[in-house]
Scaffold this motif. Structure first.
Motif, PDB file in Angstrom:
ATOM      1  N   UNK A   1       0.845  -1.182   0.000  1.00  0.00           N
ATOM      2  CA  UNK A   1       0.000   0.000   0.000  1.00  0.00           C
ATOM      3  C   UNK A   1       0.880   1.230   0.000  1.00  0.00           C
ATOM      4  N   UNK A   2       0.430   2.233  -0.722  1.00  0.00           N
ATOM      5  CA  UNK A   2       1.124   3.518  -0.723  1.00  0.00           C
ATOM      6  C   UNK A   2       0.330   4.486   0.143  1.00  0.00           C
ATOM      7  N   UNK A   3       1.041   5.216   0.982  1.00  0.00           N
ATOM      8  CA  UNK A   3       0.412   6.130   1.926  1.00  0.00           C
ATOM      9  C   UNK A   3       1.003   7.521   1.751  1.00  0.00           C
ATOM     10  N   UNK A   4       0.145   8.524   1.687  1.00  0.00           N
ATOM     11  CA  UNK A   4       0.587   9.900   1.528  1.00  0.00           C
ATOM     12  C   UNK A   4      -0.118  10.767   2.569  1.00  0.00           C
ATOM     13  N   UNK A   5       0.670  11.338   3.486  1.00  0.00           N
ATOM     14  CA  UNK A   5       0.125  12.199   4.527  1.00  0.00           C
ATOM     15  C   UNK A   5       0.058  13.654   4.045  1.00  0.00           C
ATOM     16  N   UNK A   6      -0.854  14.392   4.637  1.00  0.00           N
ATOM     17  CA  UNK A   6      -0.967  15.827   4.392  1.00  0.00           C
ATOM     18  C   UNK A   6      -1.619  16.467   5.603  1.00  0.00           C
ATOM     19  N   UNK A   7      -1.554  17.799   5.647  1.00  0.00           N
ATOM     20  CA  UNK A   7      -2.242  18.528   6.700  1.00  0.00           C
ATOM     21  C   UNK A   7      -1.357  19.065   7.808  1.00  0.00           C
ATOM     22  N   UNK A   8      -0.069  18.756   7.757  1.00  0.00           N
ATOM     23  CA  UNK A   8       0.821  19.284   8.772  1.00  0.00           C
ATOM     24  C   UNK A   8       1.036  20.776   8.608  1.00  0.00           C
ATOM     25  N   UNK A   9       1.695  21.367   9.589  1.00  0.00           N
ATOM     26  CA  UNK A   9       1.968  22.801   9.513  1.00  0.00           C
ATOM     27  C   UNK A   9       2.395  23.355  10.843  1.00  0.00           C
ATOM     28  N   UNK A  10       2.388  24.682  10.921  1.00  0.00           N
ATOM     29  CA  UNK A  10       2.766  25.412  12.130  1.00  0.00           C
ATOM     30  C   UNK A  10       1.504  25.929  12.806  1.00  0.00           C
ATOM     31  N   UNK A  11       1.388  25.677  14.101  1.00  0.00           N
ATOM     32  CA  UNK A  11       0.206  26.111  14.841  1.00  0.00           C
ATOM     33  C   UNK A  11       0.649  26.540  16.239  1.00  0.00           C
ATOM     34  N   UNK A  12      -0.084  27.460  16.821  1.00  0.00           N
ATOM     35  CA  UNK A  12       0.215  27.899  18.184  1.00  0.00           C
ATOM     36  C   UNK A  12      -0.310  26.877  19.190  1.00  0.00           C
ATOM     37  N   UNK A  13       0.303  26.851  20.349  1.00  0.00           N
ATOM     38  CA  UNK A  13      -0.158  25.978  21.425  1.00  0.00           C
ATOM     39  C   UNK A  13      -1.634  26.243  21.708  1.00  0.00           C
ATOM     40  N   UNK A  14      -2.371  25.172  21.888  1.00  0.00           N
ATOM     41  CA  UNK A  14      -3.808  25.269  22.098  1.00  0.00           C
ATOM     42  C   UNK A  14      -4.619  25.160  20.825  1.00  0.00           C
ATOM     43  N   UNK A  15      -3.946  25.225  19.691  1.00  0.00           N
ATOM     44  CA  UNK A  15      -4.627  25.153  18.412  1.00  0.00           C
ATOM     45  C   UNK A  15      -4.908  23.730  17.960  1.00  0.00           C
ATOM     46  N   UNK A  16      -5.415  23.627  16.733  1.00  0.00           N
ATOM     47  CA  UNK A  16      -5.810  22.326  16.187  1.00  0.00           C
ATOM     48  C   UNK A  16      -5.262  22.146  14.776  1.00  0.00           C
ATOM     49  N   UNK A  17      -5.059  20.904  14.425  1.00  0.00           N
ATOM     50  CA  UNK A  17      -4.704  20.516  13.064  1.00  0.00           C
ATOM     51  C   UNK A  17      -5.396  19.189  12.758  1.00  0.00           C
ATOM     52  N   UNK A  18      -5.669  18.971  11.478  1.00  0.00           N
ATOM     53  CA  UNK A  18      -6.221  17.688  11.042  1.00  0.00           C
ATOM     54  C   UNK A  18      -5.305  17.097   9.988  1.00  0.00           C
ATOM     55  N   UNK A  19      -4.733  15.970  10.311  1.00  0.00           N
ATOM     56  CA  UNK A  19      -3.879  15.259   9.368  1.00  0.00           C
ATOM     57  C   UNK A  19      -4.722  14.263   8.568  1.00  0.00           C
TER      58      UNK A  19
ATOM     59  N   UNK B   1      -6.315  12.163  11.485  1.00  0.00           N
ATOM     60  CA  UNK B   1      -5.940  12.384  12.879  1.00  0.00           C
ATOM     61  C   UNK B   1      -6.293  13.822  13.218  1.00  0.00           C
ATOM     62  N   UNK B   2      -7.350  13.995  13.974  1.00  0.00           N
ATOM     63  CA  UNK B   2      -7.741  15.312  14.450  1.00  0.00           C
ATOM     64  C   UNK B   2      -6.991  15.595  15.736  1.00  0.00           C
ATOM     65  N   UNK B   3      -6.233  16.678  15.750  1.00  0.00           N
ATOM     66  CA  UNK B   3      -5.390  17.012  16.895  1.00  0.00           C
ATOM     67  C   UNK B   3      -5.860  18.340  17.478  1.00  0.00           C
ATOM     68  N   UNK B   4      -6.346  18.305  18.692  1.00  0.00           N
ATOM     69  CA  UNK B   4      -6.814  19.495  19.392  1.00  0.00           C
ATOM     70  C   UNK B   4      -5.939  19.770  20.608  1.00  0.00           C
ATOM     71  N   UNK B   5      -6.052  20.970  21.122  1.00  0.00           N
ATOM     72  CA  UNK B   5      -5.289  21.365  22.320  1.00  0.00           C
ATOM     73  C   UNK B   5      -3.823  20.997  22.176  1.00  0.00           C
ATOM     74  N   UNK B   6      -3.254  21.377  21.056  1.00  0.00           N
ATOM     75  CA  UNK B   6      -1.879  21.002  20.769  1.00  0.00           C
ATOM     76  C   UNK B   6      -0.903  21.667  21.733  1.00  0.00           C
ATOM     77  N   UNK B   7       0.155  20.928  22.022  1.00  0.00           N
ATOM     78  CA  UNK B   7       1.196  21.384  22.933  1.00  0.00           C
ATOM     79  C   UNK B   7       2.530  21.405  22.200  1.00  0.00           C
ATOM     80  N   UNK B   8       3.472  22.214  22.660  1.00  0.00           N
ATOM     81  CA  UNK B   8       4.795  22.218  22.010  1.00  0.00           C
ATOM     82  C   UNK B   8       5.421  20.823  21.945  1.00  0.00           C
TER      83      UNK B   8
END
Length: 125
Positions: free
Chosen positions: A2-20, A81-88
């Motif tokens: 299987x081939x897998x390709x991730x996306x959605x990363x980036x720079x966010x402030x602490x407490x923010x959210x990202x969805x990979x 992967x929904x990531x909330x309340x992100x920390x350093x």
């Protein structure tokens, strides 16, 4: 394979959210349990979360439990992967992985057979 390709990363402030997202191709996606791992600079790759091929079961590392949510859409061959309340300390390269065997659910440990190339997540304080 299987081939897998991730996306959605980036720079966010602490407490923010990202969805990979991780798009899969090459074999029957819905037959395989999927996982997310991460690797911070100077550290070993560590398990983050996994979801069973049936979508009924999920499992999380203690460090992300209650903040991260793994899900999958088998019609789109994609795991999220929904990531909330992100920390350093969540700063890392995040990798998705597919189990090496179909129709298996195991997290001790999650036996990855395929890996994506990774996506960088940076959380600023």
């Amino acid at each position: 394979q299987v081939q897998l390709v991730e996306s959605g990363g980036g720079l966010v402030q602490a407490g923010g959210s990202l969805r990979l997202s991780c798009a899969a191709s090459g074999r029957t996606f819905s037959s395989y349990s999927m996982g997310w791992f991460r690797q911070a600079p100077g550290k070993e790759r560590e398990f983050v979360a996994a979801i069973s091929w049936s979508t009924r079961v999920t499992y999380y590392a203690d460090s992300v439990k209650g903040r991260f949510t793994i899900s999958r859409d088998n019609a789109k061959n994609t795991v999220y992967l929904q990531m909330n309340s992100l920390k350093p300390e969540d700063t890392a390269v995040y990798f998705c992985a597919a189990d090496s065997l179909a129709y298996r659910w195991t997290t001790s440990p999650f036996d990855a057979g395929s890996w994506g190339q990774g996506t960088q997540v940076t959380v600023s304080s």
